[in-house]
Design an enzyme around this catalytic site. Structure first.
Site, short mmCIF file in Angstrom:
data_model
loop_
_atom_site.label_atom_id
_atom_site.label_comp_id
_atom_site.label_asym_id
_atom_site.label_seq_id
_atom_site.Cartn_x
_atom_site.Cartn_y
_atom_site.Cartn_z
N CYS B 206 2.06 -5.79 -2.53
CA CYS B 206 1.93 -6.39 -1.21
C CYS B 206 2.31 -7.88 -1.25
O CYS B 206 1.45 -8.76 -1.27
CB CYS B 206 0.53 -6.25 -0.63
SG CYS B 206 0.52 -6.78 1.09
N CYS B 387 4.44 -4.26 5.71
CA CYS B 387 3.28 -5.11 5.51
C CYS B 387 2.99 -5.78 6.85
O CYS B 387 3.85 -6.47 7.38
CB CYS B 387 3.65 -6.15 4.44
SG CYS B 387 2.93 -7.75 4.60
C1 LIG Z 1 -4.92 -7.52 -1.87
C2 LIG Z 1 -3.98 -6.38 -1.60
C3 LIG Z 1 -3.45 -6.23 -0.33
C4 LIG Z 1 -2.59 -5.19 -0.05
N1 LIG Z 1 -2.11 -5.05 1.22
C5 LIG Z 1 -1.32 -4.01 1.52
C6 LIG Z 1 -0.85 -3.80 2.86
O1 LIG Z 1 -1.19 -4.56 3.77
N2 LIG Z 1 -0.05 -2.75 3.10
C7 LIG Z 1 0.32 -1.89 2.11
O2 LIG Z 1 1.03 -0.93 2.41
N3 LIG Z 1 -0.07 -2.07 0.83
C8 LIG Z 1 -0.88 -3.10 0.50
N4 LIG Z 1 -1.33 -3.27 -0.79
C9 LIG Z 1 -0.71 -2.49 -1.88
C10 LIG Z 1 -1.25 -1.09 -2.10
O3 LIG Z 1 -2.65 -1.09 -2.19
C11 LIG Z 1 -0.63 -0.54 -3.37
O4 LIG Z 1 0.77 -0.67 -3.27
C12 LIG Z 1 -0.98 0.92 -3.59
O5 LIG Z 1 -2.35 1.06 -3.81
C13 LIG Z 1 -0.20 1.44 -4.79
O6 LIG Z 1 -0.60 2.73 -5.12
P1 LIG Z 1 -0.49 3.23 -6.64
O7 LIG Z 1 -0.92 4.64 -6.64
O8 LIG Z 1 0.83 2.89 -7.21
O9 LIG Z 1 -1.54 2.33 -7.43
P2 LIG Z 1 -3.10 2.22 -7.26
O10 LIG Z 1 -3.50 2.63 -5.91
O11 LIG Z 1 -3.45 0.86 -7.72
O12 LIG Z 1 -3.69 3.31 -8.28
C14 LIG Z 1 -3.41 3.30 -9.65
C15 LIG Z 1 -4.46 4.16 -10.34
O13 LIG Z 1 -4.02 4.40 -11.68
C16 LIG Z 1 -5.13 4.30 -12.56
N5 LIG Z 1 -4.62 4.00 -13.90
C17 LIG Z 1 -4.04 2.85 -14.31
N6 LIG Z 1 -3.69 2.96 -15.60
C18 LIG Z 1 -4.04 4.20 -16.00
C19 LIG Z 1 -3.94 4.90 -17.21
N7 LIG Z 1 -3.38 4.35 -18.30
N8 LIG Z 1 -4.43 6.16 -17.29
C20 LIG Z 1 -4.99 6.74 -16.20
N9 LIG Z 1 -5.10 6.13 -15.01
C21 LIG Z 1 -4.64 4.87 -14.92
C22 LIG Z 1 -5.99 3.21 -11.95
O14 LIG Z 1 -7.34 3.33 -12.38
C23 LIG Z 1 -5.82 3.47 -10.46
O15 LIG Z 1 -6.84 4.32 -9.96
C24 LIG Z 1 -2.23 -4.28 -1.09
C25 LIG Z 1 -2.78 -4.42 -2.37
C26 LIG Z 1 -3.66 -5.46 -2.63
C27 LIG Z 1 -4.28 -5.59 -4.00
#
Ligand SMILES: Cc1cc2nc3c(=O)[nH]c(=O)nc-3n(C[C@H](O)[C@H](O)[C@H](O)COP(=O)(O)OP(=O)(O)OC[C@H]3O[C@@H](n4cnc5c(N)ncnc54)[C@H](O)[C@@H]3O)c2cc1C
Lengths: 111, 443
Positions: B206, B387
């Protein structure tokens, strides 16, 4: 978006407000049902409440709806914002009329 | 079920399906996710990470793969709605609004292994967990998100957040987001002083969040009635504030109008939290030291260590080194065709948002099923990311764009270049429901 997807989003959006929606439905139905049992219909004569409350609520809503969303009227900016705000305010005013009109009718009949 | 304090948080997909069945509408429609036909596949799919991407794929695949075994690996008991953290750190939301139970989002047929992958061994189709357990797979989906590198900033430790030392960071976690808001309150209560904000020298999730934190803090400073008593500075390592030119210019101009001093090509290097002093390396010049009363730290970010030490990462010299190697359109690893990526972990421009995950999940589902059927991969990700750029507490702009920064507005009636109350309401009220529908694989 599929229909299921749309319904899922709407369902989750409504979740925090289910209690309020339920309360509003009750507030709408109770006077409507009681008044209708006593001959009420939409074109019946209302009273001061149903005349003055809805416009008042319309005007108040224009200020209060943005506040309710952690915003302010000053940030209502685009035509979409205005349509959304006027629509919401009109909806609340209409709801107020639907509640107050049968109540006024019942009061008129009691008097 | 009632682990969460608010009624909203206790909703499960099972309740939703019950409602659908009750209305007689939703039940039949809820059987598929839309365009992908269910297939028989006696395979083992391992999904690493139960965040936005992993959960969404677990739900989608469990609906389209008949007979497959699906295992998801993650230690996290709680699911975080991270996009809500900006609102928590801005004092608008309670932190509980962003926390649900991971178990509530996982479909019943999926095995949840509560562990962490330490090693990827794609040559032998297996992953090795931290406790030594080995998991073999036929197909692997990597959805681990990214790793925050606070340790790359000397003297920075997320435990400093909330100690009254003026250190905040919205990225560190939900508790830290709430404490960041408290630190901002304390700074405002001191009636004067300097606030420092920064972008990191790496890709970030983000990319709008550091800007949103600056804008919402400015809102709070203005609301104090003493805006002129506070200095606000923003440091950019690249000289840019946003990837898309229009928004880059917009934010630059707005910062000027709101009295924010910009320091371009400055990278946060170290922090002395006791002295409240930050040191920045400056491109082409000596390091610069700034005293502060509040600092919002945005750390460098990379793919998690386990992935960096694996053959699945882009190599040094390739673009997006330190991120997972995937074809940015098909989301398939080019070296290991049975390995796929989704979400923040992948090496591609922007795209580290939940909004991107929503689009990627549809592409990945279609390509994954086509791959099992030995068909050409039909779906291509267009780089969509989004965003809602909060420009003040109460208004926002709906920023949506693709690979080359071209605008991809979802709603013809919303001007992507205008600040709007409606967009704020979408951010505050509608996006969390949409995110939860995405987790369920419904949108
Ligand atoms: C402050 C903030 C504001 C945001 N604002 C927005 C917004 O306004 N709009 C928007 O669309 N997005 C926003 N986002 C971004 C969005 O939250 C992320 O892009 C999204 O959560 C990504 O999904 P993901 O599945 O890749 O990762 P995540 O949702 O972070 O999940 C990753 C998972 O993998 C697990 N994991 C990590 N390593 C391992 C491992 N080795 N073995 C097993 N499990 C593991 C973790 O425990 C976690 O549960 C924001 C994020 C933040 C932090």
């Amino acid at each position: 978006m599929t229909i299921t997807g749309t319904l899922t989003v709407l369902w989750y959006s409504a979740q925090p407000w289910l209690w309020l929606i339920a309360l509003m439905v009750v507030l709408f139905l109770v006077p409507q049902v009681i008044a209708r049992l006593k001959g009420y219909h939409f074109s019946a004569k209302g009273g001061k409440g149903s005349k003055y409350f809805p416009p008042l609520i319309f005007i108040l809503s224009i200020f209060l709806v943005p506040l309710h969303t952690d915003s302010t009227l000053a940030y209502v900016n685009t035509w979409v914002d205005w349509i959304a705000l006027l629509g919401a305010s009109f909806g609340l005013a209409l709801y107020a009329w639907l509640v107050f009109h049968p109540i006024c009718y019942l009061r008129n009949h009691k008097a | 079920m009632s682990k969460n304090p608010f009624p909203f948080e206790t909703v499960s997909r099972r309740n939703l399906l019950k409602l659908g069945a009750a209305t007689g509408v939703l039940g039949p429609l809820a059987l598929g996710t839309g365009s992908v036909q269910a297939v028989n596949a006696r395979i083992h799919v391992v999904i690493v990470g139960a965040g936005a991407g992993g959960t969404s794929m677990a739900n989608r695949l469990s609906q389209v793969l008949n007979g497959a075994k699906i295992t998801i690996v993650d230690t996290r008991e709680q699911h975080y709605y991270q996009p809500g953290w900006t609102l928590v750190a801005s004092g608008v939301w309670e932190k509980s609004k962003t926390v649900t139970s991971t178990a509530d989002w996982l479909p019943s047929g999926v095995d949840w292994v509560k562990g962490k992958v330490a090693e990827y061994d794609p040559d032998n189709n297996r992953v090795i967990l931290e406790d030594g357990q080995q998991l073999g797979y036929d197909q692997l989906i990597v959805a681990t998100g990214l790793q925050l590198r606070y340790e790359w900033i000397e003297g920075m430790d997320t435990r400093l957040i909330g100690q009254g030392k003026g250190v905040g960071s919205v990225y560190a976690g939900v508790d830290e987001a709430a404490k960041t808001s408290e630190e901002i309150d304390q700074w405002i209560a001191s009636s004067q002083g300097k606030g420092l904000f920064n972008l990191p020298p790496t890709a970030l999730k983000c990319a709008g969040a550091p800007l949103k934190m600056t804008f919402t803090t400015l809102s709070r400073l203005e609301a104090s009635g003493q805006r002129e008593a506070y200095d606000v500075e923003f440091m950019t390592p690249s000289g840019r504030l946003f990837g898309v030119d229009f928004y880059n210019q917009f934010v630059k101009q707005r910062f000027e109008e709101q009295g924010v001093t910009r320091n371009d090509h400055w990278t946060l290097k170290s922090l002395d939290s006791d002295a409240k002093r930050a040191t920045y390396s400056v491109e082409g010049g000596p390091d610069q030291v700034k005293d502060y009363d509040f600092i919002h730290v945005v750390p460098p970010m990379t793919a998690p260590d386990s992935l960096l030490n694996s053959p699945l990462v882009n190599q040094e010299g390739e673009s997006f080194a330190t991120w997972m190697k995937v074809d940015r359109e098909t989301l398939q690893n080019p070296d290991y065709p049975n390995v796929w990526g989704i979400g923040d972990v992948m090496g591609m421009p922007s795209n580290k948002t939940a909004a991107s995950v929503k689009m990627q999940a549809k592409v990945l589902e279609q390509n994954f099923v086509a791959h099992l059927q030995e068909r050409p991969l039909p779906a291509k990700h267009n780089g969509y990311t989004s965003c809602p750029l909060i420009t003040s507490i109460g208004k926002a702009m709906l920023v949506e764009f693709g690979w080359n920064g071209e605008l991809l507005p979802s709603f013809s009636f919303i001007d992507p270049k205008e600040e709007s109350w409606t967009v704020w309401v979408m951010k505050e009220r509608m996006l969390r429901p949409a995110y939860y529908a995405m987790l369920e694989g419904q949108i």
